[in-house]
Design an enzyme around this catalytic site. Sequence first.
Site, PDB file in Angstrom:
ATOM      1  N   SER A   1       0.831  -1.203   0.000  1.00 31.45           N
ATOM      2  CA  SER A   1       0.000   0.000   0.000  1.00 31.45           C
ATOM      3  C   SER A   1       0.863   1.249   0.000  1.00 31.45           C
ATOM      4  CB  SER A   1      -0.924   0.006   1.225  1.00 31.45           C
ATOM      5  OG  SER A   1      -0.150   0.049   2.406  1.00 31.45           O
TER       6      SER A   1
ATOM      7  N   HIS B   1      -3.133  -3.754  -5.433  1.00 31.53           N
ATOM      8  CA  HIS B   1      -3.446  -3.347  -4.066  1.00 31.53           C
ATOM      9  C   HIS B   1      -4.912  -3.576  -3.709  1.00 31.53           C
ATOM     10  CE1 HIS B   1      -3.787   0.129  -0.951  1.00 31.53           C
ATOM     11  NE2 HIS B   1      -3.553  -1.013  -0.342  1.00 31.53           N
TER      12      HIS B   1
ATOM     13  N   ASN C   1      -4.783   6.116  -0.904  1.00 35.84           N
ATOM     14  CA  ASN C   1      -4.053   6.561   0.282  1.00 35.84           C
ATOM     15  C   ASN C   1      -3.462   7.956   0.112  1.00 35.84           C
ATOM     16  OD1 ASN C   1      -4.565   4.535   2.089  1.00 35.84           O
ATOM     17  ND2 ASN C   1      -2.868   3.253   1.397  1.00 35.84           N
TER      18      ASN C   1
END
Lengths: 251, 285
Positions: free
Chosen positions: B119, B140, B190
């Site tokens: 990640s 991911h 993210n």
Amino acid sequence: MTMTNKAVVLTGTSPLFAELHQLFAEKGYQVLSLAQAATNSAAVAFAVEVSNLDLEQKAEEIRQLDSLLAPDVPILTTSLAITATEVASWTKHPERVCGFGTLVPLVERELIELAPALQTEAKTLQAAEAFFQSLGKETEAVNDEVGLVFPRILSLIINEAAFTLMEKAATARDIDIAMKKGTNYPYGPLEWADRIGLDEIYAISRGLQRDLAEERYRTAPLLRKLVLAGRVGVRSGQGFYAYESKAEAKA
Amino acid sequence: MNTKTVGVIGAGTMGAGIALVCIRKGHQVVLLDANQAVLDKALTYLQSITGKDVEKGKISEQEKADMLDRAKLVSEMEQLAACDIVIEAVPERLDLKKGIFSELSRICRPDALLLTNTSSISITQIAGGLPHPERILGFHFFNPAPVMPLVEVIRGKKSSEDNVQAAYRFATELGKVPVLVTDTPGFIVNRIARPYYNEALRILGDHVAEVEQIDRIMKRAGGFKMGPFELQDMIGIDINFATTESVYTDFFHEGRFKPSRIQQRMVQAGSLGRKTGEGFYDYDK
């Protein structure tokens, strides 16, 4: 108590204008323009001012409202691009100025944030709370800073999505899908920006950068250029996405 | 759909979840972990979830037995030699991942697709210096892997277009929704989600609003399912802080990602959220 005889002056250039106009009318308020209020100022119970991108116009209209209306009439002003404290500083009666902040579409906002200026009197805040409650909205009072809470956080998310798109790290569609499917966002940030209006998001981003003066609040060049080119989203037929017609975009 | 032999490295929560996704779609899975206790736990998990699927009437006893037959649990890297695809899901340490991909490069066929579920680590860095870097890509999943539909397919500097397309198709075959992203810090989610936490922390730190207020506003005004502080408590404040630090470092200290001292102090104090009984909110231990 009756709302039907209460008049509200509504002025400003934000996309909020049209939706607030409709909501006020639905809730039984008589909605006046600044020009109409000039000839009938005694009837006015509230003033609501909603310019965010053009701060010169905001200042001009706030001063007009301040000189036109009796000193006890609350002036509610969007504090999305500038603090309520700064807006209040333009007036002779700053204690009746209170900030608020929200984004279209209002039907999706169960709660509206209020931001009293340092100068705001308690009774002004109470009146503002009662006013928004009469529109069927909850309120939450926060301390006065540019963009309040939800508009500030969302504008930063959209700004980061604009950086990601500008860098061609991913397509607009994939960015939106990722945020909806990977983190449960109600909308993808770019489609969300197109519905809110890129001008509104840019005004918040620029305001944060101006007042807090940190690299953290740097506006994505793509966002600024789209606004300068008039591509503000669904409203103009083009933003991060192109829309064939306004009707289709709303569907 | 052609079934494949899929190697999964690391049988923790993520690896076991990925293995479940693969056997459900008819693929053969070789699930690797050096730790036998972790493998045992993964097998119990697969048995338990497929057992519940039978109880709910989603699958038959026979289908469950077939699914479990498709999962082979192993402890030696050499047993991944026949895999068409390998998905690495070990802890986020560069040295660990580099070692694994170096071994995979030796063991696997040159046309096998080698995917990392990282990640936060650069795909390009993991693939750098290895033979056939064109078949090394990011893949991911989001936690919990069997539930969350998204897979970020990450294109490293030397990943080939054919392999990017193959990984994209594989994600679709797994019933996932893939998105493509170049190898940039935090990839899509993210990175873009950082302000949701980070700016909420800043607003808290500047006393514009308090924890409960911010959570209420983001849900009631913004339509988010969970507020930023509730979410940090659920994710783990240490995990959230580590992600922010990693993105900040990899963007060469770009101010937009600057971590929060409030969050750092929570981590230092061991107030990590639900898992420790206290975070931004208190929980019954």
